[in-house]
Write a protein that holds these residues in place. Sequence first.
Motif, PDB file in Angstrom:
ATOM      1  N   GLU A 149      10.971  35.398  54.170  1.00 37.26           N
ATOM      2  CA  GLU A 149      10.471  36.472  53.315  1.00 37.26           C
ATOM      3  C   GLU A 149      11.508  37.575  53.113  1.00 37.26           C
ATOM      4  O   GLU A 149      11.657  38.106  52.009  1.00 37.26           O
ATOM      5  CB  GLU A 149       9.195  37.057  53.924  1.00 37.26           C
ATOM      6  N   SER A 150      12.235  37.914  54.165  1.00 40.84           N
ATOM      7  CA  SER A 150      13.209  38.997  54.054  1.00 40.84           C
ATOM      8  C   SER A 150      14.361  38.644  53.118  1.00 40.84           C
ATOM      9  O   SER A 150      14.905  39.517  52.436  1.00 40.84           O
ATOM     10  CB  SER A 150      13.753  39.357  55.441  1.00 40.84           C
ATOM     11  N   GLU A 151      14.739  37.379  53.068  1.00 41.56           N
ATOM     12  CA  GLU A 151      15.812  36.941  52.180  1.00 41.56           C
ATOM     13  C   GLU A 151      15.290  36.538  50.793  1.00 41.56           C
ATOM     14  O   GLU A 151      16.059  36.052  49.954  1.00 41.56           O
ATOM     15  CB  GLU A 151      16.559  35.753  52.798  1.00 41.56           C
ATOM     16  N   LYS A 152      13.956  36.733  50.586  1.00 39.90           N
ATOM     17  CA  LYS A 152      13.314  36.445  49.289  1.00 39.90           C
ATOM     18  C   LYS A 152      13.590  35.009  48.817  1.00 39.90           C
ATOM     19  O   LYS A 152      13.944  34.748  47.665  1.00 39.90           O
ATOM     20  CB  LYS A 152      13.773  37.439  48.215  1.00 39.90           C
ATOM     21  N   GLN A 180       9.431  32.495  59.350  1.00 44.39           N
ATOM     22  CA  GLN A 180       8.710  33.049  58.200  1.00 44.39           C
ATOM     23  C   GLN A 180       9.292  34.407  57.798  1.00 44.39           C
ATOM     24  O   GLN A 180       9.452  34.700  56.612  1.00 44.39           O
ATOM     25  CB  GLN A 180       7.224  33.196  58.536  1.00 44.39           C
ATOM     26  N   SER A 181       9.625  35.220  58.783  1.00 44.28           N
ATOM     27  CA  SER A 181      10.164  36.549  58.481  1.00 44.28           C
ATOM     28  C   SER A 181      11.526  36.439  57.803  1.00 44.28           C
ATOM     29  O   SER A 181      11.838  37.213  56.884  1.00 44.28           O
ATOM     30  CB  SER A 181      10.277  37.372  59.767  1.00 44.28           C
ATOM     31  N   GLN A 182      12.363  35.484  58.257  1.00 41.58           N
ATOM     32  CA  GLN A 182      13.655  35.274  57.591  1.00 41.58           C
ATOM     33  C   GLN A 182      13.458  34.803  56.148  1.00 41.58           C
ATOM     34  O   GLN A 182      14.149  35.229  55.229  1.00 41.58           O
ATOM     35  CB  GLN A 182      14.482  34.246  58.363  1.00 41.58           C
TER      36      GLN A 182
END
Length: 374
Positions: free
Chosen positions: A44-47, A40-42
């Motif tokens: 969101e971080s890569e939009k 999930q963090s990947q």
Amino acid sequence: MKRIYILLFSLALASCGKSEKNTETAIEQVTSNNTITITQSQFESEKMELGTLSEQSFNETIKTNGFIDVPPQNRASVSTFLGGYVKRTPLLIGDKVKKGQLVVILENTEFVEVQQEYLEVTEQLNYLKTEFERQQTLYNEKITSQKNFLKAESTYKSSLAQYNGLRKKLKMMNINPTSVEQGNISSTINIYTPIQGYVTKVNVSNGTYVSPSETIIEIVNTDHIHLELTVFEKDILKIKKGQVIHFKIPEASNKVYKAEVHLVGTSVNEKDRTVKVHGHLEDDEKTNFVTGMFAEAEIISSTKKTLALPKEAITEVDGDYFVLVLKNKNEGVYTFDTLKLEVGKQSEEFVEVTNISDLKGKEILTKGGFMLLN
């Protein structure tokens, strides 16, 4: 103490080796299973973004080329009815002119001879008219013969025709007949522009002799410019009045302009088997095109709607196209399947998908897939 440092260093090396081995194993597993997993963090971080198939419009176009032109009534080639020597020409290429503005002054002894002839005929006409009216009166009273009356009538009408012809000739030379009748004879004539516009050609200079067949100056009115396109015979039946034209001037800029098919030619050029298509520009008042500019154009002959994906969602690898389809999302982990696409037409933003059944009802990674697939 040295033994402790050596032990710690050995443990660090072992740990790094194990980590690299685990990474290689994970990559091999992704490749073999044709899946990619991210957190999930990947995501969101890569939009990254998810989306689905959407209906988009794709155009059937006919590529052609042509040039910027003006209607025939907006182009004037200024010439003279009688030859003469250029005494003065005040205009240069690029000058803006108004309708009726002086273009050139010509000088010739022939102009003087025409005016002299007109004066002579004018003086004779007064006498011949009087004689004709006298003979008519005498004939009506049966005092003179019909022969004398007819002779007087013929001579008068012949001179009248010559008078009217010379008068018309003077007007075409821009010489006032009334002024000539008052004894004002000029060796020069003025030539004026028949339209307003811009000077595009100047073919004379002071002292040049100009014959009646020569073009002195060319003037173009750019208030209404249009596209003059050349379409091959095989495509002409697809073109109709009102169709949209997208065109650009490749030598000047990459900006795309819009026009509309106004007229379609009704005859085929026998040399290259092409037909002329006339297009009206959108907002032609706001453009600064120059006549003769080369144009590359696409005529939109038809439009169809079909399901498509954004270009950003698709990755091309060795000539094949792929997308990432969401397999499942569980506890903050996204798992994607790599799916090969069959594509059709393309626009600036979308690509038509022909294997629709493989993607119906499924979520697709529409942003960020390129990084994962590469």
